[in-house]
Design an enzyme around this catalytic site. Structure first.
Site, PDB file in Angstrom:
ATOM      1  N   LYS A 103       1.719  60.756  14.789  1.00  0.00           N
ATOM      2  CA  LYS A 103       2.260  60.115  14.418  1.00  0.00           C
ATOM      3  C   LYS A 103       1.484  60.338  12.520  1.00  0.00           C
ATOM      4  CE  LYS A 103       2.950  56.976  16.898  1.00  0.00           C
ATOM      5  NZ  LYS A 103       3.702  55.275  17.720  1.00  0.00           N
ATOM      6  N   LYS A 154      -0.507  57.837  12.345  1.00  0.00           N
ATOM      7  CA  LYS A 154      -0.733  56.388  12.245  1.00  0.00           C
ATOM      8  C   LYS A 154      -2.153  56.652  12.274  1.00  0.00           C
ATOM      9  CE  LYS A 154       2.711  52.940  12.919  1.00  0.00           C
ATOM     10  NZ  LYS A 154       3.549  52.250  13.404  1.00  0.00           N
TER      11      LYS A 154
HETATM   12  N1  C2G Z   1       9.022  46.427  16.366  1.00  0.00           N
HETATM   13  C1  C2G Z   1      10.311  45.602  15.853  1.00  0.00           C
HETATM   14  N2  C2G Z   1      10.403  45.053  14.603  1.00  0.00           N
HETATM   15  C2  C2G Z   1       8.936  45.415  13.837  1.00  0.00           C
HETATM   16  C3  C2G Z   1       8.019  45.906  14.156  1.00  0.00           C
HETATM   17  C4  C2G Z   1       8.133  46.201  14.521  1.00  0.00           C
HETATM   18  O1  C2G Z   1      10.943  45.468  16.428  1.00  0.00           O
HETATM   19  N3  C2G Z   1       8.677  43.778  12.584  1.00  0.00           N
HETATM   20  C5  C2G Z   1       8.896  46.930  17.300  1.00  0.00           C
HETATM   21  C6  C2G Z   1       9.504  48.781  16.323  1.00  0.00           C
HETATM   22  O2  C2G Z   1      11.052  49.358  16.382  1.00  0.00           O
HETATM   23  C7  C2G Z   1       8.997  49.699  18.042  1.00  0.00           C
HETATM   24  C8  C2G Z   1       7.983  48.809  18.323  1.00  0.00           C
HETATM   25  O3  C2G Z   1       8.044  47.284  17.794  1.00  0.00           O
HETATM   26  O4  C2G Z   1       9.569  49.611  18.805  1.00  0.00           O
HETATM   27  C9  C2G Z   1       6.518  49.031  18.342  1.00  0.00           C
HETATM   28  O5  C2G Z   1       6.509  49.518  17.599  1.00  0.00           O
HETATM   29  P1  C2G Z   1       4.644  50.393  16.523  1.00  0.00           P
HETATM   30  O6  C2G Z   1       3.402  49.883  16.844  1.00  0.00           O
HETATM   31  O7  C2G Z   1       5.137  50.694  15.061  1.00  0.00           O
HETATM   32  O8  C2G Z   1       5.600  52.116  16.984  1.00  0.00           O
HETATM   33  P2  C2G Z   1       6.440  53.970  16.515  1.00  0.00           P
HETATM   34  O9  C2G Z   1       4.933  53.837  15.183  1.00  0.00           O
HETATM   35  O10 C2G Z   1       7.266  53.181  16.163  1.00  0.00           O
HETATM   36  O11 C2G Z   1       5.731  54.743  17.534  1.00  0.00           O
HETATM   37  O12 C2G Z   1       7.348  57.435  20.516  1.00  0.00           O
HETATM   38  C10 C2G Z   1       7.777  56.690  20.525  1.00  0.00           C
HETATM   39  C11 C2G Z   1       6.431  56.032  19.556  1.00  0.00           C
HETATM   40  O13 C2G Z   1       5.785  56.274  19.884  1.00  0.00           O
HETATM   41  C12 C2G Z   1       7.541  54.454  18.057  1.00  0.00           C
END
Ligand code: C2G
Length: 129
Positions: A44, A46
């Site tokens: 990803k 990340k």
């Molecule tokens: N999120 C949110 N508001 C934020 C930050 C994050 O609602 N201010 C939500 C994201 O939309 C996601 C969840 O929190 O649904 C987790 O965010 P991340 O840890 O950044 O996950 P991500 O990198 O988007 O990975 O297969 C799917 C992926 O693994 C998602």
């Protein structure tokens, strides 16, 4: 029992994460969270501050979370939905439309992100101090 699933890295846990976990749980009775492994985070592009073990340990302490499973690939979602009998898949709306193919297997709901906070913002602010 209505089962909900969501996925993410959940690094440096913040209110945005808690909001989506709380709201995902409100959509059913049992919430499963697929937390990205360190290897999948590389895919990803990340870089998580906390290891998979620490991020998993922290998530398991959250009242809304009933089960934490590793997320190691994009393609595992259908298998997870079938394995755990999931009724609803939830993601923040930054993913809107990206997982609509799962509609063949369960409800797909994108929830509005929490504005003004993200793991990268937290990291930037700490660097500035
Ligand atoms: N999120 C949110 N508001 C934020 C930050 C994050 O609602 N201010 C939500 C994201 O939309 C996601 C969840 O929190 O649904 C987790 O965010 P991340 O840890 O950044 O996950 P991500 O990198 O988007 O990975 O297969 C799917 C992926 O693994 C998602």
């Amino acid at each position: 029992m209505k089962k909900v699933i969501t996925y993410g890295t959940f690094d440096l846990l913040h209110v945005g994460h808690i909001n989506i976990l709380r709201r995902a749980k409100e959509l059913g009775d049992y919430l499963i969270v697929g937390i990205s492994t360190d290897e999948f985070n590389k895919i990803k592009r990340k870089e998580a501050h906390y290891s998979f073990e620490h991020r998993k340990f922290i998530l398991e302490a959250i009242r809304y979370v009933d089960k934490v499973i590793p997320e190691y690939a994009w393609e595992q979602k259908v298998t997870d939905i079938k394995t755990y009998g999931v009724d609803t898949f939830v993601m923040g709306d930054d993913w809107k439309g990206k997982f609509d193919d799962l509609k063949k297997h369960c409800d797909v709901i994108y929830l509005p992100r929490t504005e003004g906070i993200s793991t990268s913002l937290i990291k930037e602010n700490i660097k500035k101090q």
